[in-house]
Motif scaffolding. Structure first.
Motif, mmCIF file in Angstrom:
data_model
loop_
_atom_site.group_PDB
_atom_site.id
_atom_site.type_symbol
_atom_site.label_atom_id
_atom_site.label_comp_id
_atom_site.label_asym_id
_atom_site.label_seq_id
_atom_site.Cartn_x
_atom_site.Cartn_y
_atom_site.Cartn_z
ATOM 1 N N ALA A 154 -0.137 2.307 -2.033
ATOM 2 C CA ALA A 154 -0.539 3.513 -1.307
ATOM 3 C C ALA A 154 -0.270 3.378 0.190
ATOM 4 O O ALA A 154 0.202 4.332 0.837
ATOM 5 C CB ALA A 154 -2.024 3.793 -1.555
ATOM 6 N N GLN A 155 -0.571 2.218 0.774
ATOM 7 C CA GLN A 155 -0.283 2.005 2.191
ATOM 8 C C GLN A 155 1.222 2.135 2.446
ATOM 9 O O GLN A 155 1.648 2.717 3.459
ATOM 10 C CB GLN A 155 -0.770 0.614 2.627
ATOM 11 C CG GLN A 155 -2.264 0.370 2.473
ATOM 12 C CD GLN A 155 -3.104 1.035 3.559
ATOM 13 O OE1 GLN A 155 -2.606 1.822 4.367
ATOM 14 N NE2 GLN A 155 -4.396 0.718 3.572
ATOM 15 N N HIS A 156 2.025 1.590 1.531
ATOM 16 C CA HIS A 156 3.474 1.697 1.664
ATOM 17 C C HIS A 156 3.914 3.152 1.586
ATOM 18 O O HIS A 156 4.721 3.624 2.414
ATOM 19 C CB HIS A 156 4.147 0.875 0.578
ATOM 20 C CG HIS A 156 5.633 1.073 0.492
ATOM 21 N ND1 HIS A 156 6.493 0.670 1.491
ATOM 22 C CD2 HIS A 156 6.402 1.649 -0.463
ATOM 23 C CE1 HIS A 156 7.734 0.990 1.151
ATOM 24 N NE2 HIS A 156 7.708 1.580 -0.020
ATOM 25 N N LEU A 157 3.394 3.880 0.610
ATOM 26 C CA LEU A 157 3.789 5.273 0.438
ATOM 27 C C LEU A 157 3.346 6.136 1.611
ATOM 28 O O LEU A 157 4.046 7.079 1.996
ATOM 29 C CB LEU A 157 3.201 5.824 -0.862
ATOM 30 C CG LEU A 157 3.848 5.313 -2.148
ATOM 31 C CD1 LEU A 157 3.064 5.778 -3.364
ATOM 32 C CD2 LEU A 157 5.301 5.785 -2.244
ATOM 33 N N ALA A 158 2.202 5.828 2.172
ATOM 34 C CA ALA A 158 1.703 6.617 3.302
ATOM 35 C C ALA A 158 2.662 6.581 4.483
ATOM 36 O O ALA A 158 2.769 7.545 5.244
ATOM 37 C CB ALA A 158 0.329 6.105 3.729
ATOM 38 N N HIS A 159 3.396 5.461 4.619
ATOM 39 C CA HIS A 159 4.325 5.317 5.737
ATOM 40 C C HIS A 159 5.769 5.620 5.355
ATOM 41 O O HIS A 159 6.617 5.782 6.237
ATOM 42 C CB HIS A 159 4.240 3.899 6.306
ATOM 43 C CG HIS A 159 2.931 3.594 6.960
ATOM 44 N ND1 HIS A 159 1.862 3.036 6.294
ATOM 45 C CD2 HIS A 159 2.508 3.802 8.240
ATOM 46 C CE1 HIS A 159 0.840 2.900 7.120
ATOM 47 N NE2 HIS A 159 1.201 3.351 8.307
ATOM 48 N N ALA B 9 -7.485 -4.785 5.144
ATOM 49 C CA ALA B 9 -6.585 -5.909 4.878
ATOM 50 C C ALA B 9 -5.213 -5.434 4.418
ATOM 51 O O ALA B 9 -4.182 -5.925 4.883
ATOM 52 C CB ALA B 9 -7.207 -6.827 3.831
ATOM 53 N N THR B 10 -5.195 -4.462 3.506
ATOM 54 C CA THR B 10 -3.894 -3.985 3.011
ATOM 55 C C THR B 10 -3.162 -3.161 4.064
ATOM 56 O O THR B 10 -1.933 -3.194 4.128
ATOM 57 C CB THR B 10 -4.078 -3.166 1.723
ATOM 58 O OG1 THR B 10 -5.036 -2.106 1.949
ATOM 59 C CG2 THR B 10 -4.568 -4.047 0.583
ATOM 60 N N GLN B 11 -3.909 -2.452 4.892
ATOM 61 C CA GLN B 11 -3.273 -1.696 5.971
ATOM 62 C C GLN B 11 -2.580 -2.640 6.950
ATOM 63 O O GLN B 11 -1.417 -2.424 7.341
ATOM 64 C CB GLN B 11 -4.309 -0.847 6.695
ATOM 65 C CG GLN B 11 -3.707 0.053 7.772
ATOM 66 C CD GLN B 11 -4.765 0.866 8.488
ATOM 67 O OE1 GLN B 11 -5.758 0.311 8.974
ATOM 68 N NE2 GLN B 11 -4.588 2.179 8.533
ATOM 69 N N GLU B 12 -3.270 -3.719 7.317
ATOM 70 C CA GLU B 12 -2.683 -4.683 8.236
ATOM 71 C C GLU B 12 -1.523 -5.426 7.581
ATOM 72 O O GLU B 12 -0.492 -5.677 8.217
ATOM 73 C CB GLU B 12 -3.747 -5.682 8.700
ATOM 74 C CG GLU B 12 -3.241 -6.670 9.752
ATOM 75 C CD GLU B 12 -4.319 -7.615 10.234
ATOM 76 O OE1 GLU B 12 -3.989 -8.533 11.014
ATOM 77 O OE2 GLU B 12 -5.487 -7.445 9.839
ATOM 78 N N ALA B 13 -1.681 -5.784 6.298
ATOM 79 C CA ALA B 13 -0.623 -6.505 5.594
ATOM 80 C C ALA B 13 0.656 -5.689 5.528
ATOM 81 O O ALA B 13 1.760 -6.220 5.716
ATOM 82 C CB ALA B 13 -1.090 -6.873 4.188
ATOM 83 N N ALA C 286 1.414 -3.163 7.596
ATOM 84 C CA ALA C 286 1.895 -2.928 8.960
ATOM 85 C C ALA C 286 2.766 -4.087 9.430
ATOM 86 O O ALA C 286 3.689 -3.912 10.234
ATOM 87 C CB ALA C 286 0.718 -2.722 9.903
ATOM 88 N N GLN C 287 2.470 -5.307 8.925
ATOM 89 C CA GLN C 287 3.234 -6.490 9.303
ATOM 90 C C GLN C 287 4.268 -6.875 8.231
ATOM 91 O O GLN C 287 4.825 -7.971 8.286
ATOM 92 C CB GLN C 287 2.286 -7.671 9.520
ATOM 93 C CG GLN C 287 1.246 -7.450 10.603
ATOM 94 C CD GLN C 287 0.276 -8.621 10.694
ATOM 95 O OE1 GLN C 287 0.605 -9.760 10.367
ATOM 96 N NE2 GLN C 287 -0.938 -8.346 11.154
ATOM 97 N N ALA D 77 2.451 -9.070 4.778
ATOM 98 C CA ALA D 77 1.936 -10.274 5.428
ATOM 99 C C ALA D 77 0.829 -10.867 4.564
ATOM 100 O O ALA D 77 -0.048 -10.152 4.077
ATOM 101 C CB ALA D 77 1.408 -9.931 6.816
ATOM 102 N N THR D 78 0.870 -12.168 4.355
ATOM 103 C CA THR D 78 -0.086 -12.798 3.448
ATOM 104 C C THR D 78 -1.444 -13.080 4.091
ATOM 105 O O THR D 78 -2.466 -13.066 3.405
ATOM 106 C CB THR D 78 0.489 -14.117 2.906
ATOM 107 O OG1 THR D 78 0.783 -14.988 4.013
ATOM 108 C CG2 THR D 78 1.768 -13.859 2.127
ATOM 109 N N GLY D 79 -1.442 -13.309 5.407
ATOM 110 C CA GLY D 79 -2.692 -13.663 6.071
ATOM 111 C C GLY D 79 -3.808 -12.668 5.858
ATOM 112 O O GLY D 79 -4.924 -13.047 5.453
ATOM 113 N N PRO D 80 -3.584 -11.374 6.110
ATOM 114 C CA PRO D 80 -4.680 -10.408 5.969
ATOM 115 C C PRO D 80 -5.223 -10.293 4.548
ATOM 116 O O PRO D 80 -6.358 -9.838 4.354
ATOM 117 C CB PRO D 80 -4.025 -9.083 6.401
ATOM 118 C CG PRO D 80 -2.870 -9.482 7.257
ATOM 119 C CD PRO D 80 -2.366 -10.763 6.673
ATOM 120 N N LEU D 81 -4.424 -10.699 3.552
ATOM 121 C CA LEU D 81 -4.838 -10.515 2.158
ATOM 122 C C LEU D 81 -5.654 -11.675 1.606
ATOM 123 O O LEU D 81 -6.174 -11.585 0.485
ATOM 124 C CB LEU D 81 -3.604 -10.312 1.268
ATOM 125 C CG LEU D 81 -2.708 -9.123 1.613
ATOM 126 C CD1 LEU D 81 -1.493 -9.094 0.695
ATOM 127 C CD2 LEU D 81 -3.482 -7.810 1.496
#
Length: 505
Positions: A101-106, A244-248, A250-251, A262-266
């Motif tokens: 969903a985060q991917h689709l939103a962007h 977490a998924t939004q930040e992941a 975004a990076q 990005a793996t860190g936020p997850l």
């Protein structure tokens, strides 16, 4: 616009030993010898959009990074371009759907502009073009009548477009304990959602259906949601997962054909199914979750060997022989058994009943049918052991260990057209290559100078210990080779990659 989101990150442990950590069930051709479950799901999604009168779009696939090349190759074989989002660790469907969903939103506009019918799509009003609905479909299910699902999607689309979560239910055929359940009212609103029940509870719900006092349905795991509405609900009920998924995303980095969050936020994301994370609390809100039943759709989640056996034809004694076992399975004074073999061995059952027998190159499973739901408990012990799997998939194709010995190992290599092994060398082993079928281009590098040698069937070459070498299939057919390794240490970590077309280290 509806975007299919294919959830392909499951481990499929209840179909062990055929389904393994390296190649879970969704990547296996369990029902069609030519197509995996993932490929069948991709084609089903295409057909659904066509039935709904929508332009073709790139689906989103969420899978584990270890299976990224399997997913990409199976898409390529169908000539389907997909957005493949990778998980470094599977944390159940809430995270997978959140990443999608985060991917689709962007990226919904990008996906829309890749439609084969952009001109048709551009005639729609802007507010309809910009609204993105995601149809989340597990990659390990089968559906014999796609028209039923298409009609159910159409029946929920108006409510989903207004923000409701859509879910599709299956009328229970028996008191199943392996599925989640939902209860809907006469208007289709979901008023209760429950996870997998015990046998007595499932029987009570089935009896309630018979008395027409409740509308209990199996949860199909197919979800229909407006992307922004999903993200809004996620931020309300699971704010840590949302952040977490939004930040992941975004990076996120583009890695070849893959999207790598990005793996860190997850790292701190909870392991939650979307049912518990969102649907259970939302079912307490009027019209927040709506359901449509899939009647006579031929739905099966292929969750275990018993479920798979239900899709196969039995003989007069109730015995089932599946897959390549057809030429190698025999029954005498035996009934109601299921036999699946990919090992090629001749298997005979004498005087037994109600057994599951699954024979692969890696392991043999013998279990009573009523224990099918518990098979997954054996898989972690198998994957944690030191035994190397016999059949291993690589981005260039696959290899199969035919015979491991003391100081030697014999493999069969299959290199797809256009596939290439990394430029590499070994510290502990030498290799003999014999071409069985196709054309092999062998590359060697000495003193910084590369040489190329083309080999055909019945021709061979020798790779000495320490030689820098590679292999390509530049022909038009699958390349098959026999590799004989010799040396004191033959494990797969004796590979020093100097160059790799697939970005491996």
């Amino acid at each position: 616009m509806i975007i299919p989101v294919i959830l392909a990150g499951g481990t499929g442990t209840r179909l062990w030993p055929l389904s393994t950590r390296d190649c879970p069930k969704q990547f296996l051709p369990l029902l069609d010898p030519e197509r995996s479950l993932l490929q069948q799901t991709l084609l089903r999604a295409q057909d659904l959009l066509q039935r709904l009168g929508q332009p073709a779009v790139e689906p989103v696939i969420v899978c584990h990074e270890a299976q990224r090349f399997l997913a990409a190759e199976q898409c390529r074989a169908l000539n389907i371009r997909a957005q493949i989002v990778l998980e470094d660790e599977g944390r159940n469907t809430a995270q997978a759907l959140a990443l999608a969903a985060q991917h689709l939103a962007h990226n919904s506009q990008h996906l829309a502009h890749n439609s084969q019918h952009l001109a048709h799509n551009s005639q729609k009003p802007a507010e309809h073009r910009e609204q993105t609905l995601m149809l989340a479909m597990p990659a390990d299910q089968t559906l014999s009548d796609n028209a039923v699902l298409a009609q159910a999607i159409a029946s929920l689309q108006a409510q989903v477009s207004q923000g409701a979560a859509g879910i599709f239910g299956i009328e229970p055929e028996y008191a199943a304990t392996g599925f989640g359940y939902l209860r809907k009212d006469a208007g289709g609103q979901v008023v209760e959602f429950r996870e997998k029940p015990d046998a007595d509870t499932a029987a009570q719900w089935l009896a309630a259906n018979t008395r027409q006092q409740a509308g209990w349905l199996w949860n199909s795991g197919i979800f229909f949601w407006q992307v922004q509405a999903f993200l809004q609900r996620l931020s309300e009920y699971q704010p840590a997962l949302f952040a977490a998924t939004q930040e992941a995303m975004a990076q996120a980095q583009q890695d070849l054909d893959f999207i790598r969050p990005a793996t860190g936020p997850l790292q701190q994301c909870p392991h939650l199914p979307v049912d518990i994370a969102l649907l259970e609390p939302l079912s307490a809100i009027a019209q927040a979750v709506v359901a449509a039943p899939l009647v006579n759709s031929g739905w099966n989640d292929i969750g275990n060997w018993q479920a798979l056996s239900e899709l196969s034809e039995a003989d007069a004694q109730g015995n089932i022989v599946h897959n390549s076992a057809a030429a190698h399975g025999r029954f005498q004074h035996s009934r109601n058994n299921y036999l699946h073999s990919s090992s090629g061995r001749d298997i005979a059952l004498l005087g037994v009943q109600d057994l599951l027998v699954v024979d692969t190159a890696d392991a043999l499973l013998i279990a009573h049918k009523d224990q099918a739901q518990q098979v997954g408990s054996l898989a972690p012990a198998a994957s944690a052991g030191k035994t190397e799997p016999r059949l291993v998939y690589r981005p260039w194709g696959s290899y199969e260990v035919l015979h491991p010995g003391d100081g030697y190992k014999i493999k069969r290599l299959r290199v797809k057209t256009g596939g290439r092994l990394s430029l590499q060398r070994h510290r502990f082993r030498a290799e003999h290559w014999v071409v069985v079928r196709g054309e092999a281009t062998v590359i060697r590098q000495r003193d910084g100078v590369q040489s190329r040698e083309v080999l055909h069937a019945n021709e061979s070459t020798f790779i000495a210990l320490g030689d820098i070498h590679s292999l390509e299939n530049n022909g038009d057919v699958l390349l098959e080779m026999i590799e004989v390794q010799s040396g004191d240490y033959l494990a797969e970590d004796d590979i020093e990659r100097l160059q790799d077309a697939y970005g491996r280290k």
